[in-house]
Motif scaffolding. Structure first.
Motif, PDB file in Angstrom:
ATOM      1  N   THR A  46       0.731  -1.279  -0.031  1.00 11.25           N
ATOM      2  CA  THR A  46      -0.020   0.161  -0.048  1.00 11.25           C
ATOM      3  C   THR A  46       1.033   1.263   0.005  1.00 11.25           C
ATOM      4  O   THR A  46       1.640   1.473   0.788  1.00 11.25           O
ATOM      5  CB  THR A  46      -1.008  -0.103   1.332  1.00 11.25           C
ATOM      6  OG1 THR A  46      -0.131  -0.024   2.424  1.00 11.25           O
ATOM      7  CG2 THR A  46      -1.938  -0.884   1.067  1.00 11.25           C
ATOM      8  N   PHE A  47       0.830   1.925  -0.877  1.00 12.54           N
ATOM      9  CA  PHE A  47       1.843   3.146  -1.227  1.00 12.54           C
ATOM     10  C   PHE A  47       1.049   4.431  -0.680  1.00 12.54           C
ATOM     11  O   PHE A  47       0.060   4.641  -1.034  1.00 12.54           O
ATOM     12  CB  PHE A  47       2.306   3.089  -2.631  1.00 12.54           C
ATOM     13  CG  PHE A  47       3.166   4.302  -3.112  1.00 12.54           C
ATOM     14  CD1 PHE A  47       4.346   4.129  -2.693  1.00 12.54           C
ATOM     15  CD2 PHE A  47       2.574   5.718  -3.696  1.00 12.54           C
ATOM     16  CE1 PHE A  47       5.190   5.209  -2.820  1.00 12.54           C
ATOM     17  CE2 PHE A  47       3.679   6.636  -4.144  1.00 12.54           C
ATOM     18  CZ  PHE A  47       4.843   6.227  -3.691  1.00 12.54           C
ATOM     19  N   HIS A  48       1.897   5.309   0.004  1.00  8.46           N
ATOM     20  CA  HIS A  48       1.156   6.495   0.652  1.00  8.46           C
ATOM     21  C   HIS A  48       2.209   7.740   0.398  1.00  8.46           C
ATOM     22  O   HIS A  48       3.250   7.449   0.364  1.00  8.46           O
ATOM     23  CB  HIS A  48       0.782   6.354   2.083  1.00  8.46           C
ATOM     24  CG  HIS A  48       0.566   7.546   2.850  1.00  8.46           C
ATOM     25  ND1 HIS A  48      -0.792   8.019   2.577  1.00  8.46           N
ATOM     26  CD2 HIS A  48       1.077   8.253   3.603  1.00  8.46           C
ATOM     27  CE1 HIS A  48      -0.921   9.260   3.267  1.00  8.46           C
ATOM     28  NE2 HIS A  48       0.164   9.139   4.159  1.00  8.46           N
ATOM     29  N   ILE A  49       1.569   8.800   0.126  1.00  5.51           N
ATOM     30  CA  ILE A  49       2.354   9.926   0.118  1.00  5.51           C
ATOM     31  C   ILE A  49       2.039  11.112   0.872  1.00  5.51           C
ATOM     32  O   ILE A  49       0.932  11.543   0.826  1.00  5.51           O
ATOM     33  CB  ILE A  49       2.435  10.812  -1.524  1.00  5.51           C
ATOM     34  CG1 ILE A  49       2.774   9.477  -2.312  1.00  5.51           C
ATOM     35  CG2 ILE A  49       3.195  11.946  -1.617  1.00  5.51           C
ATOM     36  CD1 ILE A  49       2.337   9.931  -4.105  1.00  5.51           C
ATOM     37  N   HIS A  50       2.841  11.499   1.676  1.00  2.00           N
ATOM     38  CA  HIS A  50       2.681  12.737   2.626  1.00  2.00           C
ATOM     39  C   HIS A  50       2.423  14.096   1.674  1.00  2.00           C
ATOM     40  O   HIS A  50       3.282  14.183   0.915  1.00  2.00           O
ATOM     41  CB  HIS A  50       3.666  12.945   3.549  1.00  2.00           C
ATOM     42  CG  HIS A  50       3.465  11.802   4.580  1.00  2.00           C
ATOM     43  ND1 HIS A  50       3.917  11.667   5.779  1.00  2.00           N
ATOM     44  CD2 HIS A  50       3.250  10.227   4.617  1.00  2.00           C
ATOM     45  CE1 HIS A  50       3.639  10.860   6.615  1.00  2.00           C
ATOM     46  NE2 HIS A  50       3.221  10.049   5.728  1.00  2.00           N
ATOM     47  N   GLY A  51       1.888  15.089   2.100  1.00  7.80           N
ATOM     48  CA  GLY A  51       1.735  16.279   1.465  1.00  7.80           C
ATOM     49  C   GLY A  51       1.200  16.643   0.039  1.00  7.80           C
ATOM     50  O   GLY A  51       1.629  17.240  -0.726  1.00  7.80           O
ATOM     51  N   ALA A  52       0.475  15.254  -0.155  1.00  6.49           N
ATOM     52  CA  ALA A  52       0.121  15.503  -1.894  1.00  6.49           C
ATOM     53  C   ALA A  52      -1.017  14.421  -1.930  1.00  6.49           C
ATOM     54  O   ALA A  52      -1.304  13.560  -1.048  1.00  6.49           O
ATOM     55  CB  ALA A  52       1.254  14.691  -2.577  1.00  6.49           C
ATOM     56  N   SER A  53      -1.813  14.834  -2.754  1.00 10.27           N
ATOM     57  CA  SER A  53      -3.069  13.756  -3.059  1.00 10.27           C
ATOM     58  C   SER A  53      -2.908  13.300  -4.510  1.00 10.27           C
ATOM     59  O   SER A  53      -2.053  13.977  -5.252  1.00 10.27           O
ATOM     60  CB  SER A  53      -4.508  14.435  -2.665  1.00 10.27           C
ATOM     61  OG  SER A  53      -4.648  15.444  -3.634  1.00 10.27           O
ATOM     62  N   TYR A  54      -3.506  12.241  -4.989  1.00  8.31           N
ATOM     63  CA  TYR A  54      -3.333  11.767  -6.374  1.00  8.31           C
ATOM     64  C   TYR A  54      -4.727  11.019  -6.738  1.00  8.31           C
ATOM     65  O   TYR A  54      -5.522  10.831  -5.947  1.00  8.31           O
ATOM     66  CB  TYR A  54      -2.289  10.912  -6.485  1.00  8.31           C
ATOM     67  CG  TYR A  54      -1.814   9.651  -5.454  1.00  8.31           C
ATOM     68  CD1 TYR A  54      -2.735   8.780  -5.725  1.00  8.31           C
ATOM     69  CD2 TYR A  54      -1.127   9.880  -4.513  1.00  8.31           C
ATOM     70  CE1 TYR A  54      -2.551   7.594  -4.715  1.00  8.31           C
ATOM     71  CE2 TYR A  54      -1.016   8.997  -3.613  1.00  8.31           C
ATOM     72  CZ  TYR A  54      -1.823   7.721  -3.858  1.00  8.31           C
ATOM     73  OH  TYR A  54      -1.637   6.733  -2.887  1.00  8.31           O
ATOM     74  N   HIS A  55      -4.689  10.899  -8.143  1.00  9.02           N
ATOM     75  CA  HIS A  55      -5.711  10.298  -8.808  1.00  9.02           C
ATOM     76  C   HIS A  55      -4.985   9.333  -9.601  1.00  9.02           C
ATOM     77  O   HIS A  55      -3.942   9.319 -10.160  1.00  9.02           O
ATOM     78  CB  HIS A  55      -6.445  11.023  -9.996  1.00  9.02           C
ATOM     79  CG  HIS A  55      -7.470  12.047  -9.286  1.00  9.02           C
ATOM     80  ND1 HIS A  55      -7.050  13.477  -8.606  1.00  9.02           N
ATOM     81  CD2 HIS A  55      -8.798  11.873  -8.967  1.00  9.02           C
ATOM     82  CE1 HIS A  55      -7.917  13.664  -8.291  1.00  9.02           C
ATOM     83  NE2 HIS A  55      -9.161  13.155  -8.363  1.00  9.02           N
ATOM     84  N   VAL A  56      -5.649   7.961  -9.402  1.00 13.79           N
ATOM     85  CA  VAL A  56      -5.044   6.933 -10.172  1.00 13.79           C
ATOM     86  C   VAL A  56      -5.331   7.100 -11.783  1.00 13.79           C
ATOM     87  O   VAL A  56      -6.549   7.032 -11.693  1.00 13.79           O
ATOM     88  CB  VAL A  56      -5.446   5.330  -9.464  1.00 13.79           C
ATOM     89  CG1 VAL A  56      -4.967   4.182 -10.403  1.00 13.79           C
ATOM     90  CG2 VAL A  56      -5.320   5.352  -8.117  1.00 13.79           C
ATOM     91  N   LEU A  57      -4.460   7.184 -12.558  1.00 14.08           N
ATOM     92  CA  LEU A  57      -4.458   7.392 -13.834  1.00 14.08           C
ATOM     93  C   LEU A  57      -4.848   5.898 -14.723  1.00 14.08           C
ATOM     94  O   LEU A  57      -5.775   5.752 -15.365  1.00 14.08           O
ATOM     95  CB  LEU A  57      -3.421   7.774 -14.583  1.00 14.08           C
ATOM     96  CG  LEU A  57      -3.167   9.261 -14.110  1.00 14.08           C
ATOM     97  CD1 LEU A  57      -1.604   9.570 -15.058  1.00 14.08           C
ATOM     98  CD2 LEU A  57      -4.359  10.001 -14.618  1.00 14.08           C
ATOM     99  N   ASP A  73      -5.072   8.964  -1.275  1.00 18.95           N
ATOM    100  CA  ASP A  73      -3.801   9.237  -0.619  1.00 18.95           C
ATOM    101  C   ASP A  73      -3.021   8.230  -0.314  1.00 18.95           C
ATOM    102  O   ASP A  73      -1.894   7.667   0.111  1.00 18.95           O
ATOM    103  CB  ASP A  73      -3.908   9.906   0.638  1.00 18.95           C
ATOM    104  CG  ASP A  73      -4.603   9.131   1.832  1.00 18.95           C
ATOM    105  OD1 ASP A  73      -4.988   8.221   1.758  1.00 18.95           O
ATOM    106  OD2 ASP A  73      -4.380   9.858   2.937  1.00 18.95           O
ATOM    107  N   THR A  74      -3.692   6.983  -0.591  1.00 17.17           N
ATOM    108  CA  THR A  74      -3.091   5.351  -0.517  1.00 17.17           C
ATOM    109  C   THR A  74      -3.373   4.484  -1.427  1.00 17.17           C
ATOM    110  O   THR A  74      -5.049   4.776  -1.755  1.00 17.17           O
ATOM    111  CB  THR A  74      -3.222   4.627   0.984  1.00 17.17           C
ATOM    112  OG1 THR A  74      -2.962   5.756   2.088  1.00 17.17           O
ATOM    113  CG2 THR A  74      -2.536   3.431   1.257  1.00 17.17           C
ATOM    114  N   VAL A  75      -2.845   3.889  -2.093  1.00 16.63           N
ATOM    115  CA  VAL A  75      -3.384   2.678  -3.385  1.00 16.63           C
ATOM    116  C   VAL A  75      -2.541   1.480  -3.080  1.00 16.63           C
ATOM    117  O   VAL A  75      -1.287   1.293  -2.658  1.00 16.63           O
ATOM    118  CB  VAL A  75      -3.160   3.133  -4.610  1.00 16.63           C
ATOM    119  CG1 VAL A  75      -1.631   3.528  -4.952  1.00 16.63           C
ATOM    120  CG2 VAL A  75      -3.868   2.550  -5.807  1.00 16.63           C
ATOM    121  N   LEU A  76      -3.367   0.268  -3.175  1.00 10.35           N
ATOM    122  CA  LEU A  76      -2.772  -0.970  -3.328  1.00 10.35           C
ATOM    123  C   LEU A  76      -2.133  -1.272  -4.450  1.00 10.35           C
ATOM    124  O   LEU A  76      -2.635  -1.022  -5.573  1.00 10.35           O
ATOM    125  CB  LEU A  76      -3.662  -2.188  -2.997  1.00 10.35           C
ATOM    126  CG  LEU A  76      -3.291  -3.436  -3.071  1.00 10.35           C
ATOM    127  CD1 LEU A  76      -2.243  -3.606  -1.862  1.00 10.35           C
ATOM    128  CD2 LEU A  76      -4.640  -4.266  -2.975  1.00 10.35           C
TER     129      LEU A  76
END
Length: 139
Positions: A46-57, A73-76
């Motif tokens: 499960t991948f997580h990034i602090h200080g950012a949000s994202y969309h799965v392309l 903010d977290t994706v498997l």
């Protein structure tokens, strides 16, 4: 946009590197939207990034399923199924105080499966130091 491959190689590494609190792995201009590709060679992470949000392309080159649409903010990340993310970085500029990205599984995180990035003024990426003094990491 910048393409960046972040790869979980073993339970202690992302991008072939173990965590080093004195190293900045990525320098990002404030407000940037970057494309990050995250892969797993071994087990699900499960991948997580602090200080950012994202969309799965996409996942493995296919549009994301409904549960992966919208801001995340977290994706498997499953082995053999790379995930591409459109990452929106905040505008908080501080080249001396890094944010983290990491596997969100506690054992992997504790073992150092993480990296650091800083956010800088646009145009300052190439001249920003990628080393810190011990103890500087604060996020």
């Amino acid at each position: 946009e910048q393409d960046l491959a972040v790869e979980g190689v073993v339970e202690r590494q992302i991008g072939g590197e173990e965590m080093d609190m004195d190293r900045i792995d990525v320098v990002v201009p404030a407000g940037a939207i970057e494309i990050w590709e995250v892969r797993s060679n071994g087990q699900p992470h499960t991948f997580h990034i602090h200080g950012a949000s994202y969309h799965v392309l996409d996942v493995d080159g296919q549009p994301p399923p409904p549960h992966l649409r919208g801001p995340k903010d977290t994706v498997l990340v499953s082995p053999g199924h790379p995930v591409r993310l459109a990452v929106q970085f905040v505008s908080h500029i501080d080249p001396d105080v890094p944010f983290m990205y990491h596997c969100h599984l506690l054992l992997h995180e504790d073992n150092g499966m993480m990296g650091q990035f800083v956010i800088v003024e646009p145009g300052m990426e190439a001249v920003t130091s990628t080393t810190l003094d011990s103890g500087q990491g604060k996020h």
